[in-house]
Design a protein around this motif. Structure first.
Motif, PDB file in Angstrom:
ATOM      1  N   GLU A  57      34.024  46.731  43.986  1.00 66.62           N
ATOM      2  CA  GLU A  57      33.496  46.656  45.349  1.00 66.62           C
ATOM      3  C   GLU A  57      32.148  45.956  45.426  1.00 66.62           C
ATOM      4  OE1 GLU A  57      34.711  47.434  48.325  1.00 66.62           O
ATOM      5  OE2 GLU A  57      36.662  47.938  47.448  1.00 66.62           O
ATOM      6  N   ARG A  96      31.946  42.191  46.746  1.00 66.25           N
ATOM      7  CA  ARG A  96      32.326  41.769  48.103  1.00 66.25           C
ATOM      8  C   ARG A  96      31.237  40.947  48.786  1.00 66.25           C
ATOM      9  NH1 ARG A  96      37.073  43.627  50.035  1.00 66.25           N
ATOM     10  NH2 ARG A  96      37.931  45.561  49.155  1.00 66.25           N
ATOM     11  N   THR A 152      43.558  32.890  37.758  1.00 69.16           N
ATOM     12  CA  THR A 152      44.471  33.624  36.864  1.00 69.16           C
ATOM     13  C   THR A 152      44.033  33.524  35.408  1.00 69.16           C
ATOM     14  OG1 THR A 152      45.922  31.682  36.658  1.00 69.16           O
ATOM     15  CG2 THR A 152      46.420  33.283  38.415  1.00 69.16           C
ATOM     16  N   PHE A 177      38.739  38.209  37.483  1.00 65.51           N
ATOM     17  CA  PHE A 177      39.819  38.351  38.460  1.00 65.51           C
ATOM     18  C   PHE A 177      40.990  39.133  37.881  1.00 65.51           C
ATOM     19  CE2 PHE A 177      37.645  34.760  40.491  1.00 65.51           C
ATOM     20  CZ  PHE A 177      37.645  35.189  41.805  1.00 65.51           C
ATOM     21  N   THR A 178      41.452  38.755  36.710  1.00 65.91           N
ATOM     22  CA  THR A 178      42.657  39.390  36.152  1.00 65.91           C
ATOM     23  C   THR A 178      42.427  40.855  35.795  1.00 65.91           C
ATOM     24  OG1 THR A 178      42.112  38.638  33.908  1.00 65.91           O
ATOM     25  CG2 THR A 178      43.500  37.195  35.261  1.00 65.91           C
ATOM     26  N   LEU A 221      39.012  42.248  39.820  1.00 65.49           N
ATOM     27  CA  LEU A 221      39.086  41.995  41.260  1.00 65.49           C
ATOM     28  C   LEU A 221      40.510  41.964  41.797  1.00 65.49           C
ATOM     29  CD1 LEU A 221      36.272  39.295  41.640  1.00 65.49           C
ATOM     30  CD2 LEU A 221      36.133  41.793  41.875  1.00 65.49           C
ATOM     31  N   ALA A 222      41.418  41.311  41.097  1.00 68.16           N
ATOM     32  CA  ALA A 222      42.805  41.245  41.585  1.00 68.16           C
ATOM     33  C   ALA A 222      43.450  42.620  41.652  1.00 68.16           C
ATOM     34  CB  ALA A 222      43.626  40.292  40.721  1.00 68.16           C
ATOM     35  N   PRO A 223      43.348  43.465  40.608  1.00 68.43           N
ATOM     36  CA  PRO A 223      43.922  44.813  40.718  1.00 68.43           C
ATOM     37  C   PRO A 223      43.309  45.643  41.849  1.00 68.43           C
ATOM     38  CG  PRO A 223      43.481  44.283  38.421  1.00 68.43           C
ATOM     39  CD  PRO A 223      42.841  43.200  39.235  1.00 68.43           C
ATOM     40  N   ALA A 224      42.004  45.436  42.123  1.00 67.52           N
ATOM     41  CA  ALA A 224      41.333  46.205  43.174  1.00 67.52           C
ATOM     42  C   ALA A 224      41.464  45.542  44.539  1.00 67.52           C
ATOM     43  CB  ALA A 224      39.860  46.375  42.830  1.00 67.52           C
ATOM     44  N   ARG A 225      42.053  44.354  44.590  1.00 69.78           N
ATOM     45  CA  ARG A 225      42.220  43.587  45.827  1.00 69.78           C
ATOM     46  C   ARG A 225      40.879  43.345  46.516  1.00 69.78           C
ATOM     47  NH1 ARG A 225      47.920  45.773  48.561  1.00 69.78           N
ATOM     48  NH2 ARG A 225      49.190  45.419  46.670  1.00 69.78           N
ATOM     49  N   VAL A 226      39.935  42.915  45.724  1.00 67.08           N
ATOM     50  CA  VAL A 226      38.593  42.619  46.221  1.00 67.08           C
ATOM     51  C   VAL A 226      38.365  41.116  46.127  1.00 67.08           C
ATOM     52  CG1 VAL A 226      36.123  42.849  45.737  1.00 67.08           C
ATOM     53  CG2 VAL A 226      37.619  44.865  45.651  1.00 67.08           C
ATOM     54  N   GLU A 227      37.773  40.540  47.177  1.00 74.27           N
ATOM     55  CA  GLU A 227      37.457  39.123  47.212  1.00 74.27           C
ATOM     56  C   GLU A 227      35.949  38.960  47.370  1.00 74.27           C
ATOM     57  OE1 GLU A 227      38.504  35.088  46.988  1.00 74.27           O
ATOM     58  OE2 GLU A 227      39.747  36.884  46.695  1.00 74.27           O
TER      59      GLU A 227
END
Length: 301
Positions: free
Chosen positions: A186, A189, A201, A206-207, A210-216
């Motif tokens: 978090e 963000r 990827t 990211f891998t 961030l990707a597992p937590a769906r955070v951008e």
């Protein structure tokens, strides 16, 4: 006309020694056999190779042309024989490397310097342009080693583990996140994330986070060089995530803070991928050993 390597060696030996008897001794054949060989060449060519009745024996104009060919071709053949002998005995070969990890240059260059001294007859090169198509390039034999943190199930490719590393968060000492002891997904963000110019990827942040937590992140800025990434971070233009062997040198600097990502930290493993039938070649095995030992030195600093 059928010219063999032995014919070229014969013409050169006669020229160098100045006579049939001495040339025969040098070539380990009888003088009679040498004379017969010369006669056979002359009959094929339809010309005389020597000026008869001259002392010492002299080459004719045609003989000089054959000598010139021998002096060009025989050294090339000798070099080729030496190269093939080195390949058979494991002393020579090719080590072209594709890298899927931008930060790997930090430890790879010292490895290659030590390798070069131990294996001077092995052709070494780094092929960064193949980084994004590395494993197919390995299969095609365009490269011989791929440095990767993403092993796959490939029957003809062997993934040799090198070392484990930890992706570490890096920020300016002026960044509000410097107050935190541990960084969570978090926290990204509201930040500009500075990364290498590769697909997300292939980026650990990211891998693994961030990707597992769906955070951008608020923004992503791509930079080619590690030194420039760190300069931007020190200026509080963004934050980054780098391998632990890169950030150890920053811990004594007041410009940066480094933090673990999540309470348990992240853990990744780097591999040297090789074709299965070449993994046991002596110089390849030595390269893998050097890569492992150099990484340990960096991580202990």
């Amino acid at each position: 006309m059928h010219i063999e390597f032995r014919h070229l060696r014969t013409i050169k030996a006669i020229h160098d020694t100045g006579g049939l008897a001495r040339a025969a001794d040098q070539l380990n054949i009888t003088q009679s056999a040498l004379s017969h060989q010369i006669k056979g060449i002359e009959e094929q060519a339809g010309v005389d190779l020597f000026v008869r009745r001259s002392k010492p024996l002299r080459l004719s104009a045609a003989g000089k042309k054959l000598l010139a060919a021998a002096e060009r071709i025989l050294p090339l053949v000798a070099d080729l024989e030496a190269e093939f002998s080195g390949l058979v005995q494991g002393r020579a070969g090719r080590l072209h490397i594709a890298i899927e990890c931008h930060a790997c240059f930090e430890w790879l260059l010292p490895v290659l310097e030590a390798f070069r001294k131990a294996w001077p007859d092995v052709d070494v090169d780094i092929r960064p342009g193949l980084a994004f198509d590395a494993l197919p390039a390995l299969r095609r034999e365009d490269v011989d080693v791929v440095i990767s943190s993403d092993p796959g199930a490939m029957d003809d490719i062997e993934f040799n583990p090198l070392f484990d590393y930890e992706p570490v968060f890096v920020a300016s000492a002026q960044n509000p996140l410097a107050e935190k002891d541990v960084i969570e997904a978090e926290d990204f963000r509201g930040q500009t994330l500075i990364t290498y110019p590769v697909d997300r990827t292939r980026l650990d942040v990211f891998t693994e986070l961030l990707a597992p937590a769906r955070v951008e992140p608020a923004a992503i800025r791509q930079v080619e060089l590690t030194a420039v990434i760190l300069m931007l971070v020190a200026s509080n233009r963004g934050v980054t995530v780098l391998p632990d062997w890169v950030v150890r040198q920053l811990r004594s600097s007041s410009d940066y803070v480094t933090r673990r990502i999540t309470a348990n930290g992240l853990s990744k493993r780097l591999y040297a991928a090789t074709r299965e039938d070449e993994a046991s070649r002596p110089f390849m095995a030595h390269f893998v050993r050097l890569a492992r030992s150099e990484a340990v030195k960096l991580q202990r600093r």
